[in-house]
Design an enzyme around this catalytic site. Structure first.
Site, PDB file in Angstrom:
ATOM      1  N   ASP A  73       0.759  -1.080  -0.061  1.00  0.00           N
ATOM      2  CA  ASP A  73      -0.066   0.040   0.185  1.00  0.00           C
ATOM      3  C   ASP A  73       0.918   1.159   0.033  1.00  0.00           C
ATOM      4  OD1 ASP A  73      -2.300  -1.451  -0.170  1.00  0.00           O
ATOM      5  OD2 ASP A  73      -2.999  -0.824   1.863  1.00  0.00           O
ATOM      6  N   THR A 187      -8.142   3.498   7.090  1.00  0.00           N
ATOM      7  CA  THR A 187      -7.950   2.088   7.786  1.00  0.00           C
ATOM      8  C   THR A 187      -6.422   1.972   8.148  1.00  0.00           C
ATOM      9  OG1 THR A 187      -7.651   1.547   5.380  1.00  0.00           O
ATOM     10  CG2 THR A 187      -9.609   1.102   6.554  1.00  0.00           C
ATOM     11  N   ALA A 211      -3.771   9.821  21.723  1.00  0.00           N
ATOM     12  CA  ALA A 211      -3.581   9.626  23.148  1.00  0.00           C
ATOM     13  C   ALA A 211      -4.090  11.192  23.655  1.00  0.00           C
ATOM     14  CB  ALA A 211      -2.235   9.627  23.463  1.00  0.00           C
TER      15      ALA A 211
END
Length: 290
Positions: A73, A187, A211
């Site tokens: 990818d 994704t 976070a």
């Protein structure tokens, strides 16, 4: 059924071992089918393979009507960014791991590629993000992203970003970073940070804090028809990354500005391809008993 392709550009992840043999096989297969073949300059030079010449991307875009990319990818994203402005569609043959967009296995590329070259395929377009970093009213960096734009500190310390969507101040987010992901990028890093999966047909971006230091700062899906601004209010050694490829160091007061690009990456898939089937396969979703 679309018009058959006449001239194919070949790209390969030349850093990977064993890529030249499959590229040679694909080239010979295409030539036997009456298709002209040219090879990307970097692929040819780094693979020591000059049988079909060596052309740079801008040159390939002038003569080719299809790109075949062998790799993962990451390779597909890089080539997709470059070819989007030329409108050249891409076919991905997967030699990587996940393969969300390089969806043809290297083990059966012949069966998949043969009908596609003749014009029998599924086509889709993926939106891109374009933008840059602004300092004191001037643009100091420009970038394009097919996956995402990420602002974070290289020291993994907290940064604070003032987020503006269109004309509206949305929030100040304190976190280790913020990801703005296209549906394609939903994704990738955004998913691992807890963001939602966006279908490629959705006109939106996923904004995902990394976070977050405030539990109420949650991922949100934003419309992609408005400009999104991320102003660095607090933090050291921050940077803006466009697909982890374009990197710009940021100072306090710098602003990352993002908008939907006028260009789209065009991907072709074998007939019968399904985005949902890709998710089931790659994410190991239970398919049920029906």
């Amino acid at each position: 059924m679309s018009t058959p392709f006449r001239h194919v550009a070949l790209f390969g992840k030349y850093q990977a071992q064993g890529v030249r043999p499959i590229l040679e096989e694909i080239a010979q297969f295409l030539v036997r089918g009456g298709v002209e073949v040219s090879v990307d300059h970097d692929t040819a030079m780094n693979s020591d393979w000059l049988d079909y010449g060596a052309m740079r991307i801008d040159e390939l875009a002038q003569v080719c009507d299809l790109a075949v990319v062998v790799g993962g990818d990451g390779t597909m994203l890089g080539i997709g960014r470059e070819l989007a402005r030329h409108g050249i569609p891409l076919v991905g043959i997967n030699q990587g791991r996940l393969g969300f967009i390089t969806d043809i296995p290297a083990t059966n590329w012949r069966e998949a590629l043969a009908p596609m070259i003749k014009g029998d395929y599924e086509a889709e377009s993926r939106p891109m993000i374009e933008g840059g970093v602004w300092r004191d009213g001037e643009q100091i960096f420009q970038g394009f992203a097919l996956n995402d734009v990420v602002v974070r500190s290289s020291t993994s310390s907290m940064i604070e970003l003032r987020v503006t969507v269109g004309a509206d101040h949305m929030a100040n987010i304190r976190s280790d970073g913020v990801i703005v992901a296209s549906p394609t990028g939903s994704t990738a890093y955004a998913l691992s940070a807890g963001g939602p999966i966006l279908h490629p047909g959705i006109g939106g971006w996923a904004m995902v804090p990394v976070a977050s230091h405030t539990l109420s700062n949650r991922p949100i899906v934003l419309p992609d028809d408005q400009e999104v601004l991320l102003e660095l209010v607090q933090g050291k050694e921050a940077s803006a990354n466009f697909d982890m490829h374009g990197l710009a160091s940021m100072l306090l007061g710098d602003t990352v500005r993002m908008q939907r690009s006028q260009h789209k990456a065009r991907f072709l898939h074998p007939r019968g391809w399904s985005y949902y089937a890709t998710l089931r396969n790659k994410l190991h979703w239970h398919e049920g008993t029906a």
